[in-house]
Motif scaffolding. Structure first.
Motif, PDB file in Angstrom:
ATOM      1  N   TYR A  14       9.294 -14.389  -9.327  1.00 39.24           N
ATOM      2  CA  TYR A  14       8.056 -13.631  -9.225  1.00 39.24           C
ATOM      3  C   TYR A  14       6.926 -14.614  -9.529  1.00 39.24           C
ATOM      4  N   GLY A  37       8.968  -0.545  -1.811  1.00 37.58           N
ATOM      5  CA  GLY A  37       9.164  -1.989  -1.739  1.00 37.58           C
ATOM      6  C   GLY A  37       7.954  -2.793  -2.158  1.00 37.58           C
ATOM      7  N   THR A  94       8.119  -1.021  -9.775  1.00 35.65           N
ATOM      8  CA  THR A  94       8.909  -1.083 -11.013  1.00 35.65           C
ATOM      9  C   THR A  94       8.361  -2.138 -11.971  1.00 35.65           C
TER      10      THR A  94
HETATM   11  P1  ADP Z   1       9.007   0.019  -5.215  1.00 34.16           P
HETATM   12  O1  ADP Z   1       9.399   0.694  -6.488  1.00 34.16           O
HETATM   13  O2  ADP Z   1       7.522  -0.064  -5.046  1.00 34.16           O
HETATM   14  O3  ADP Z   1       9.678   0.614  -4.019  1.00 34.16           O
HETATM   15  P2  ADP Z   1      10.471  -2.199  -6.309  1.00 34.16           P
HETATM   16  O4  ADP Z   1       9.864  -2.186  -7.657  1.00 34.16           O
HETATM   17  O5  ADP Z   1      11.812  -1.607  -6.186  1.00 34.16           O
HETATM   18  O6  ADP Z   1       9.496  -1.481  -5.267  1.00 34.16           O
HETATM   19  O7  ADP Z   1      10.455  -3.714  -5.772  1.00 34.16           O
HETATM   20  C1  ADP Z   1      10.919  -4.053  -4.486  1.00 34.16           C
HETATM   21  C2  ADP Z   1      11.467  -5.473  -4.488  1.00 34.16           C
HETATM   22  O8  ADP Z   1      10.411  -6.416  -4.634  1.00 34.16           O
HETATM   23  C3  ADP Z   1      12.438  -5.760  -5.607  1.00 34.16           C
HETATM   24  O9  ADP Z   1      13.520  -6.480  -5.098  1.00 34.16           O
HETATM   25  C4  ADP Z   1      11.647  -6.593  -6.580  1.00 34.16           C
HETATM   26  O10 ADP Z   1      12.457  -7.460  -7.323  1.00 34.16           O
HETATM   27  C5  ADP Z   1      10.706  -7.343  -5.667  1.00 34.16           C
HETATM   28  N1  ADP Z   1       9.418  -7.737  -6.302  1.00 34.16           N
HETATM   29  C6  ADP Z   1       8.598  -6.923  -6.999  1.00 34.16           C
HETATM   30  N2  ADP Z   1       7.503  -7.593  -7.390  1.00 34.16           N
HETATM   31  C7  ADP Z   1       7.612  -8.855  -6.961  1.00 34.16           C
HETATM   32  C8  ADP Z   1       6.789 -10.039  -7.077  1.00 34.16           C
HETATM   33  N3  ADP Z   1       5.627  -9.996  -7.696  1.00 34.16           N
HETATM   34  N4  ADP Z   1       7.241 -11.175  -6.499  1.00 34.16           N
HETATM   35  C9  ADP Z   1       8.418 -11.195  -5.856  1.00 34.16           C
HETATM   36  N5  ADP Z   1       9.242 -10.140  -5.706  1.00 34.16           N
HETATM   37  C10 ADP Z   1       8.852  -8.966  -6.248  1.00 34.16           C
END
Ligand code: ADP
Ligand code: MG
Length: 193
Positions: A32, A59, A63
Motif C-alpha cells: 500500500y 474494490g 476496509t
Molecule cells: P471495498 O471494501 O471498498 O470493496 P476492499 O477494502 O476490500 O474494498 O479493498 C479492495 C482491494 O484493494 C483489497 O485487495 C485491498 O487490499 C486493496 N487495497 C486497498 N487499499 C489499497 C491501497 N491504498 N493500495 C493498494 N491496494 C489497496
C-alpha cells in the motif's frame, strides 16, 4: 464519498498520516503506497476522531479506510473490544476480520474476534474471553453476544457499519438499532457503503 471530489494531493501518502509506527511499517509489505480516493477522503477524518459517512464502489479500499485509523487508536494492552465492525454476511465479516488482522500484523497482542450466525457459540466465547480488541460480526450474532453479556462495549472507541446499505436491504435495521443502543455515546461512528 463522491468519486468526482478532488483529492487533496497532500494526503495521498500513508506515510504522511499520523498512523501508528506498527501500521506504517506494515503497509510497505502490503504494497500500500498511496491512498485510494475514499481513503484520502475519509481516513484522515477518522484518525482525527470525527464521525464519518463514506460511499464508494466495491474494490475502492474501504476496509483500510476505516481499519487503519481505527487500529491506530487501539491500545493492545487493554484486552477489551475497542473496534466493532458490523457486516451484512458471514463471508464479508470474515473478509474484514482477515484484512484487519493483516493490517495489524505488527501490533503485538492484537486479537480479532469474528462473530457470525451458524457457528456454535463456544469458539466465539473463547475469542472474546481471550481479550479481542477488535470484533467483527453480523448484526444478529453481535446482538446475541450482547444479550448474553459475552460482548461488552464499555471500552469501544470506534464502531463501523460496513456495507450499511446492504445491511438495511437485508432487514437488519432493528438489530442494528438495538446494537447501537449498547454503544457508548463517546464511541466514534463510521458508516461505509
Ligand atoms: P471495498 O471494501 O471498498 O470493496 P476492499 O477494502 O476490500 O474494498 O479493498 C479492495 C482491494 O484493494 C483489497 O485487495 C485491498 O487490499 C486493496 N487495497 C486497498 N487499499 C489499497 C491501497 N491504498 N493500495 C493498494 N491496494 C489497496
Ligand atoms: Mg468492503
Amino acid at each position: 464519498m463522491n468519486d468526482t471530489t478532488k483529492v487533496d494531493t497532500h494526503l495521498e501518502k500513508f506515510s504522511e498520516l499520523s498512523l501508528s509506527k506498527e501500521l506504517i511499517s506494515n503497509l510497505e509489505s502490503l504494497k500500500y503506497h498511496s491512498m485510494t480516493q475514499v481513503q484520502a477522503e475519509s481516513l484522515p477524518h477518522i484518525l482525527q476522531g470525527k464521525d464519518v459517512i463514506a460511499q464508494a464502489k466495491t474494490g475502492s479500499g474501504k476496509t483500510a479506510a476505516f481499519g487503519l485509523p481505527a487500529l491506530s487508536k487501539i491500545d493492545t494492552n487493554i484486552r477489551k473490544p475497542q473496534l466493532m465492525v458490523l457486516a451484512p454476511t458471514r463471508e464479508l465479516a470474515m473478509q474484514v476480520a482477515e484484512a484487519i488482522e493483516s493490517f495489524g500484523k505488527n501490533m503485538k497482542g492484537l486479537r480479532v474476534a469474528t462473530l457470525y450466525g451458524g457457528q456454535s457459540y463456544g469458539p466465539q466465547f473463547q475469542q472474546l474471553e481471550r481479550g479481542a480488541q477488535v470484533v467483527v460480526g453480523t448484526p444478529g450474532r453481535l446482538m446475541d453476544h450482547l444479550r448474553r453479556k459475552s460482548l461488552k462495549l464499555n471500552d469501544l472507541k470506534v464502531c463501523v457499519l460496513d456495507e450499511a446499505d446492504e445491511m438495511l436491504n437485508m432487514g437488519f435495521l432493528e438489530d442494528i438499532t438495538w446494537t447501537l443502543d449498547h454503544v457508548p455515546d463517546t464511541t466514534q461512528m463510521c458508516l461505509f457503503s
